[in-house]
Design an enzyme around this catalytic site. Structure first.
Site, short mmCIF file in Angstrom:
data_model
loop_
_atom_site.label_atom_id
_atom_site.label_comp_id
_atom_site.label_asym_id
_atom_site.label_seq_id
_atom_site.Cartn_x
_atom_site.Cartn_y
_atom_site.Cartn_z
N ARG A 115 100.02 22.54 19.48
CA ARG A 115 101.27 21.78 19.65
C ARG A 115 101.12 20.49 18.87
O ARG A 115 100.26 19.67 19.18
CB ARG A 115 101.54 21.52 21.14
CG ARG A 115 102.68 20.55 21.36
CD ARG A 115 103.16 20.48 22.79
NE ARG A 115 103.95 21.64 23.13
CZ ARG A 115 104.82 21.70 24.15
NH1 ARG A 115 104.98 20.65 24.94
NH2 ARG A 115 105.51 22.80 24.39
N HIS A 142 109.66 26.28 17.79
CA HIS A 142 109.04 26.60 19.08
C HIS A 142 109.13 28.12 19.31
O HIS A 142 109.89 28.59 20.15
CB HIS A 142 109.76 25.83 20.19
CG HIS A 142 108.99 25.71 21.47
ND1 HIS A 142 107.70 26.19 21.63
CD2 HIS A 142 109.33 25.15 22.66
CE1 HIS A 142 107.29 25.92 22.87
NE2 HIS A 142 108.25 25.30 23.51
N GLN A 145 108.77 29.88 22.83
CA GLN A 145 109.94 29.68 23.67
C GLN A 145 111.02 30.71 23.33
O GLN A 145 111.60 31.34 24.23
CB GLN A 145 110.47 28.25 23.46
CG GLN A 145 111.63 27.90 24.36
CD GLN A 145 111.22 27.78 25.81
OE1 GLN A 145 110.30 27.08 26.15
NE2 GLN A 145 111.91 28.49 26.68
N ASP A 236 119.26 22.12 25.25
CA ASP A 236 117.93 21.49 25.30
C ASP A 236 118.14 19.99 25.25
O ASP A 236 119.27 19.50 25.08
CB ASP A 236 117.10 21.99 24.10
CG ASP A 236 115.67 21.41 24.07
OD1 ASP A 236 115.19 20.97 25.14
OD2 ASP A 236 115.06 21.38 22.99
N CYS A 276 115.18 25.48 27.94
CA CYS A 276 113.74 25.68 27.80
C CYS A 276 112.95 24.83 28.79
O CYS A 276 111.80 25.14 29.09
CB CYS A 276 113.31 25.33 26.38
SG CYS A 276 113.69 23.63 25.94
N ARG A 304 107.54 32.83 29.84
CA ARG A 304 106.66 32.28 28.81
C ARG A 304 105.30 32.95 28.89
O ARG A 304 104.71 33.36 27.89
CB ARG A 304 106.52 30.76 28.97
CG ARG A 304 107.77 29.93 28.70
CD ARG A 304 108.12 29.93 27.23
NE ARG A 304 107.00 29.45 26.42
CZ ARG A 304 106.69 28.17 26.20
NH1 ARG A 304 107.47 27.21 26.70
NH2 ARG A 304 105.66 27.82 25.45
N1 CP Z 1 109.50 24.53 27.37
C1 CP Z 1 108.30 23.94 27.09
O1 CP Z 1 107.69 24.17 26.06
O2 CP Z 1 107.86 23.11 28.08
P1 CP Z 1 106.59 22.16 28.00
O3 CP Z 1 106.91 21.06 27.04
O4 CP Z 1 106.41 21.65 29.41
O5 CP Z 1 105.42 22.95 27.54
N1 NVA Z 2 113.04 19.94 22.02
C1 NVA Z 2 112.12 19.55 23.05
C2 NVA Z 2 111.50 20.77 23.66
C3 NVA Z 2 110.48 20.51 24.72
C4 NVA Z 2 109.90 21.79 25.24
C5 NVA Z 2 111.06 18.64 22.46
O1 NVA Z 2 110.58 18.91 21.34
O2 NVA Z 2 110.70 17.65 23.09
#
Ligand code: CP
Ligand code: NVA
Length: 326
Positions: A115, A142, A145, A236, A276, A304
């Site tokens: 990440r 992502h 997701q 989102d 998400c 997930r």
């Molecule tokens: N949806 C998602 O990726 O959540 P987190 O940021 O908590 O991992």
């Molecule tokens: N779009 C959001 C998703 C979090 C899972 C972010 O990047 O913060």
């Protein structure tokens, strides 16, 4: 020792080694992974042997609840070992080059789940590492997701081809992976964003061409009324991680795009609500929508784990013979 589930030895190979955007997933890949995810969800005997002896590292530059926990718990359920390596106080590539990170990690683990802020860092990891790299969210994509979302929508709405999915809000990382996969799977996708917040041109072009190939459709508009007739409305955060300095301006710009009872009424009486998570209640979604029976957000969160487990199983075990385990 429990027997290895027989179907594990007939897992089909995927068409890709690295899951970077969601755009690399074909319809056949998704069909195979969703079938495996469904079987993991039912909990067949032998699951605990699937990743026996395999290690996965989770390198995270940003906070996480769902992604971290679903990978850690999921890998353990399949008998493997996940190591969390938090990098929230530095960036990958700072202490040593991305190349050297990747070439170290591949010596210890069977897959890298990362990440990051920069999507380029994930691409470089995939270029340099000789083990699969899975994007666990970058500023741009992502894919895990999107896989879980479409698996969840299939559970609730049935076969995906021809379903109408409206994504409303910021054309961000979640939106980009979702539209790439959904158009590949033949959905009719409408992205509704304020002007200037559409998904990047390159993603729009890929989604249009995927839709043309799959018999789906892809439209971008700034009209919230375009949710009408959707099977699902997805939203989102208005402000993603790393964009906090823009939060105040974004709250103003995105206000007409909130998913509230009125918007869901426009969408239709049976329209599902998807997110998400984490949700910012009172911003992109109201309590009454996210807490309503039409909301499937916690199924998305649960799935997930099942879908990521399927992804890992296909990437790491496809083509393996029972003798390879002895
Ligand atoms: N949806 C998602 O990726 O959540 P987190 O940021 O908590 O991992
Ligand atoms: N779009 C959001 C998703 C979090 C899972 C972010 O990047 O913060």
């Amino acid at each position: 020792m429990p027997a290895i589930a027989p179907d594990i030895h007939s897992l089909s190979p995927l068409s890709f080694r690295d899951a970077l955007t969601g755009g690399e997933v074909t319809r056949e890949d998704a069909r195979a992974m969703f079938a495996t995810a469904a079987s993991f969800k039912r909990g067949p005997a032998g699951c605990r042997e699937v990743l026996r002896g395999r290690s996965v590292v989770l390198v995270f530059e940003k906070p996480s609840l769902r992604t971290r926990l679903s990978f850690e718990v999921g890998v353990a359920k399949l008998g493997g070992h996940a190591v969390y390596y938090g990098m929230t106080t530095e960036r990958i590539g700072e202490r040593e080059s991305v190349h050297d990170y990747a070439r170290n990690l591949e010596r210890w683990v069977d897959a890298i789940v990362a990440r990051t802020y920069s999507h380029e860092v994930i691409e470089q990891m995939a270029q340099f590492a000789r083990v699969p790299v899975i994007n666990a969210l970058s500023d741009e994509f992502h894919p895990c997701q999107a896989l879980a979302d479409l698996f969840t929508l299939q559970e609730h709405a049935g076969p995906l081809a021809g379903r109408r999915l409206a994504y409303i809000g910021d054309g961000n990382n979640v939106c980009c992976s979702l539209v790439l996969l959904a158009t590949t799977l033949g959905l009719r996708v409408t992205v509704i964003t304020p002007e200037g917040f559409e998904p990047p041109e390159e993603v729009r072009a890929l989604a249009s061409s995927a839709a043309a190939n799959s018999g789906g459709a892809f439209t971008v508009t700034s009209d919230p009324g375009a949710v009408r007739g959707s099977d699902a409305v997805y939203t989102d955060a208005w402000t993603s991680m790393g964009f906090e300095h823009e939060a105040q301006r974004r709250r103003r710009v995105f206000e007409p795009y909130q998913v509230n009872a009125q918007l869901m009424a426009t969408a239709g009486p049976d329209t599902l609500f998807m997110h998400c998570l984490p949700a910012h209640r009172g911003e992109e979604v109201t309590d009454e929508v996210i807490d309503s029976p039409r909301s499937i957000v916690f199924d998305q969160a649960e799935n997930r784990m099942h879908v990521q487990n399927a992804l890992l199983a296909h990437l790491l075990c496809a083509g393996e013979k029972p003798a390879d385990r002895r």
